[in-house]
Design an enzyme around this catalytic site. Structure first.
Site, short mmCIF file in Angstrom:
data_model
loop_
_atom_site.label_atom_id
_atom_site.label_comp_id
_atom_site.label_asym_id
_atom_site.label_seq_id
_atom_site.Cartn_x
_atom_site.Cartn_y
_atom_site.Cartn_z
N HIS A 84 22.19 12.71 2.58
CA HIS A 84 22.45 12.90 4.01
C HIS A 84 22.63 11.55 4.69
O HIS A 84 22.45 10.51 4.07
CB HIS A 84 21.37 13.76 4.68
N HIS B 39 21.16 9.77 7.13
CA HIS B 39 20.15 8.88 7.72
C HIS B 39 20.15 7.51 7.03
O HIS B 39 20.29 7.41 5.81
CB HIS B 39 18.76 9.52 7.65
N ASP C 76 17.99 5.34 6.18
CA ASP C 76 17.07 5.02 5.08
C ASP C 76 17.55 5.62 3.75
O ASP C 76 16.94 5.39 2.72
CB ASP C 76 15.64 5.48 5.41
N HIS C 77 18.66 6.37 3.77
CA HIS C 77 19.21 6.93 2.53
C HIS C 77 20.58 6.34 2.16
O HIS C 77 21.04 6.52 1.04
CB HIS C 77 19.31 8.46 2.64
N HIS D 233 17.09 19.85 7.37
CA HIS D 233 16.69 18.53 7.87
C HIS D 233 17.85 17.95 8.69
O HIS D 233 17.65 17.48 9.81
CB HIS D 233 16.35 17.64 6.67
N ASP E 122 15.63 14.66 1.78
CA ASP E 122 14.57 14.99 2.74
C ASP E 122 14.49 16.51 2.99
O ASP E 122 14.20 16.94 4.10
CB ASP E 122 14.81 14.26 4.07
N HIS F 247 11.06 10.68 -0.31
CA HIS F 247 9.97 9.87 0.24
C HIS F 247 8.66 10.14 -0.49
O HIS F 247 8.43 11.25 -1.00
CB HIS F 247 9.72 10.21 1.72
FE FE Z 1 14.47 9.92 4.95
ZN ZN Z 2 16.29 11.93 6.62
#
Ligand code: FE
Ligand code: ZN
Length: 263
Positions: free
Chosen positions: A56, A58, A60-61, A114, A139, A177
């Site tokens: 996805h 975001h 952080d990915h 998510h 996530d 995570h």
């Molecule tokens: Fe994340």
């Molecule tokens: Zn996420």
């Protein structure tokens, strides 16, 4: 040879994964939130990177995707419907699409909840069907938890989780995570008499005390211990006062309770 998975911790509590088909040397990375921590593991595997797989949009990915694509001439694959908010995609994926990692097959599962267009990757050894598959679910499903509902409603996420829960019980779960300990504490608050959950909390406390990741889990373990897959469980329903609610309503109440939970 089966898939080799290398866990690469990055940022505060993210996991990227290096996927290697050792027979062919083919290599993929899932969710590179940053590039630097992946360079040494990739060097040790011969500096080959075929695919960058994104669950996805975001940061952080995806934060390291463009740098890795440039350095290794890797191709980026992600959800077709999110192409406008992902790095430039070489493959636009929809539910059921597959790509090859050497002799292994990477299958796309739509897992909205998510985010609207979140996807997961199921790696299957089609030549050896008895071999457990590996699910990289970003996530969506966490160990003893699930992702927050940023863009999806509870019914959407519940449908997604039911779809994942229906995978073969031996399927290994590699999530985005390391939230396991906090998830387990919430799980115990709603499912305190579940012996499998207590046993699992002990296991993951030991792993974390040794600084080790708690991945992978399995679908069997999650069905036994993850409250977000257990909306049907009579004891959980009784505890929430929701004996007559639909499964999706119980799930929604669990998700709200987790959002407000302080351990
Ligand atoms: Fe994340
Ligand atoms: Zn996420």
């Amino acid at each position: 040879m089966p898939l080799v998975v290398e866990v690469v911790p990055l940022l505060a509590d993210n996991y990227a994964y290096l996927l290697v088909d050792e027979t062919s040397g083919s290599c993929a990375v899932v969710d590179p939130g940053e590039a630097a921590p992946l360079l040494e593991p990739l060097r040790a595997r011969g500096n080959r990177l075929d695919w960058i797989l994104l669950t996805h949009h975001h940061t952080d990915h995806i934060g390291g995707a463009i740098e890795l694509a440039r350095r290794f001439r890797a191709r980026i694959a992600g959800a077709a419907a999110d192409a406008d908010r992902l790095p430039p995609l070489d493959r636009r994926l929809v539910e059921g699409d597959t790509l090859a990692l050497g002799a292994l097959t990477v299958r796309t599962l739509a897992t909205p909840g998510h985010t609207r267009h979140h996807i997961a990757f199921l790696v299957e050894d089609t030549q050896r069907p008895a071999q457990p598959s590996d699910l990289f679910c970003g996530d969506t499903l966490f160990i003893m938890g699930c992702g927050r509902l940023f863009e999806g409603d509870a019914a959407t996420m519940w449908n997604t989780l039911e779809k994942l829960a229906a995978l073969p019980e031996t399927t290994r779960i590699w999530c985005g995570h390391e939230y396991t300990l906090a998830n387990a504490r919430f799980a115990l608050s709603v499912d305190p008499d579940n012996p499998a959950l207590r046993a699992r909390l002990n296991e993951v406390e030991q792993l974390r005390a040794q600084g080790r990741p708690t991945v992978p889990s399995t679908i069997a373990q999650e069905r036994a211990t993850n409250p977000f897959l257990r909306a049907r469980d009579p004891a959980i329903r009784r505890r929430l006062g929701l004996e007559r609610a639909t499964d999706a309503e119980v799930f929604a109440a669990l998700r709200r309770a987790k959002d407000n939970f302080r351990s």
